[in-house]
Design an enzyme around this catalytic site. Sequence first.
Site, PDB file in Angstrom:
ATOM      1  CB  VAL A  82      -0.946  -0.132   1.248  1.00 13.29           C
ATOM      2  CG1 VAL A  82      -2.008   1.244   1.281  1.00 13.29           C
ATOM      3  CG2 VAL A  82      -1.732  -1.179   1.175  1.00 13.29           C
ATOM      4  CB  CYS A  83       1.237   4.174  -2.419  1.00 10.73           C
ATOM      5  SG  CYS A  83       1.968   5.746  -2.525  1.00 10.73           S
ATOM      6  CB  VAL A  84       3.731   5.037   2.949  1.00  8.54           C
ATOM      7  CG1 VAL A  84       4.795   5.844   2.065  1.00  8.54           C
ATOM      8  CG2 VAL A  84       3.565   5.554   4.212  1.00  8.54           C
TER       9      VAL A  84
END
Length: 135
Positions: A82-84
């Site tokens: 998941v893209c932070v």
Amino acid sequence: MAPQGLTYALMVQGAPYSQQASHSALRFAEALPAQGHRVAAVFFYHDGVYNAASMMSPPQDEPHLLERWRALHQVQQCELLVCVASAIRRGLLDESEAKRHGHSHPTLEAPFELTGLGQLMHAALHYDRLITFAP
């Protein structure tokens, strides 16, 4: 000698239940083993990060996409990345980020993990195919 299957990475940019992108990505990933292939990583980006929302509770007559992503992880041993940056701005925090931002509980749980765009680049370079599912 039989040919070896391909290893895929997927990028999901669509939110669950409001666009078809996440459901299409999931169905694609679930179908790969029957063709001799597998998914190694799924990278959730932009509104796609909502697929990892731990408090997702769809009605009983709708597919529970969160549970299906978790099942995909179990069956294919794929990473759920998941893209932070996308996640934090949308309120999806793992335990560490929740504490850092002063929140009492996380909204993202394992097997989903917060990571940066470097992991997406790694997937693009190391797996046979990178397919994007966008709205």
